[in-house]
Design an enzyme around this catalytic site. Structure first.
Site, mmCIF file in Angstrom:
data_model
loop_
_atom_site.group_PDB
_atom_site.id
_atom_site.type_symbol
_atom_site.label_atom_id
_atom_site.label_comp_id
_atom_site.label_asym_id
_atom_site.label_seq_id
_atom_site.Cartn_x
_atom_site.Cartn_y
_atom_site.Cartn_z
ATOM 1 N N HIS A 124 38.430 26.760 34.005
ATOM 2 C CA HIS A 124 39.534 26.806 32.917
ATOM 3 C C HIS A 124 40.100 25.663 32.205
ATOM 4 C CE1 HIS A 124 39.120 31.430 34.079
ATOM 5 N NE2 HIS A 124 39.807 31.594 33.006
ATOM 6 N N HIS A 189 43.708 28.060 41.933
ATOM 7 C CA HIS A 189 43.067 26.606 42.222
ATOM 8 C C HIS A 189 44.328 25.794 42.868
ATOM 9 C CE1 HIS A 189 39.379 26.678 40.055
ATOM 10 N NE2 HIS A 189 40.022 27.478 39.209
#
Length: 214
Positions: A124, A189
């Site tokens: 992303h 993440h």
């Protein structure tokens, strides 16, 4: 003294080896990421999920392809699509090689492909930063494309158009930063994953802008 009795051997306690620099960085990254994820729990999860959806490749590609019908925007959209495909390839290869597991507190994530199991780097972050950096580098080209679209209008103001393009690029840059940060806050993440993804996105934008422009 009994001749059969042997002296007792003394053992010296061994010091465990100190962690390597890489292990120290990973431990720091893990601790910092968990702290940020916990600290920002009050942030509405619906907002973070919206940013996640907006930065998804399944949203990016259809939007970019749908705009290809405009001939004025093709010099920008074609390299943008090429860059997105390049990003998809590079992120997949790096994830497969590194194979860093995602945070244990990552919940409710839909995995599209097998490499989505891995965390490093953030796809992303690389994707949205690539888009923002490429649009920033292409500001002049976007201005020219907008000018062509409005060339038939008798009251076309190039200054206002330039300001509008600058404003849109600024919004995209802010959106890319917010999306990247949301990856840590959602627990998807670690911090280093996001930083690495952002750096990769900038490098991709520079490469595409200088070598793959249509």
């Amino acid at each position: 003294m009994d001749r059969d009795q042997s002296p007792v051997a003394t053992t010296t306690p061994t010091t465990p080896p100190s962690p390597t620099l890489l292990r120290r960085l990973i431990n720091l990254d893990t601790t910092l990421s968990l702290h940020l994820h916990t600290l920002f729990q009050p942030v509405p999860r619906s907002l973070l999920k919206t940013l996640e959806l907006a930065g998804d490749g399944r949203f990016f590609f259809p939007v970019a392809v749908s705009l290809l019908s405009s001939s004025s925007l093709r010099p920008i959209l074609i390299p943008l699509l090429i860059g997105l495909l390049l990003d998809l390839l590079l992120v997949g290869v790096i994830k497969y090689i590194v194979r860093r597991p995602r945070p244990v507190y990552n919940k409710g994530m839909h995995l599209t492909v097998a490499v989505d199991h891995w965390s490093f780097p953030s796809g992303h972050s690389s994707r949205v930063v690539f888009a923002a950096a490429f649009l920033y580098l292409s500001t002049a080209l976007i201005g020219e494309a907008v000018a062509q679209l409005k060339s038939t209008e008798s009251r076309f103001d190039s200054d206002d158009s330039g300001k509008a393009v600058d404003f849109i690029v600024l919004i995209v840059c802010l959106w890319s930063a917010a999306t990247s940060i949301s990856r840590v806050l959602l627990g998807r993440h670690f911090v280093f994953d996001v930083v690495a993804g952002a750096c990769l996105g900038v490098l991709e934008a520079l490469f595409v802008f200088h070598f793959l422009r249509y």
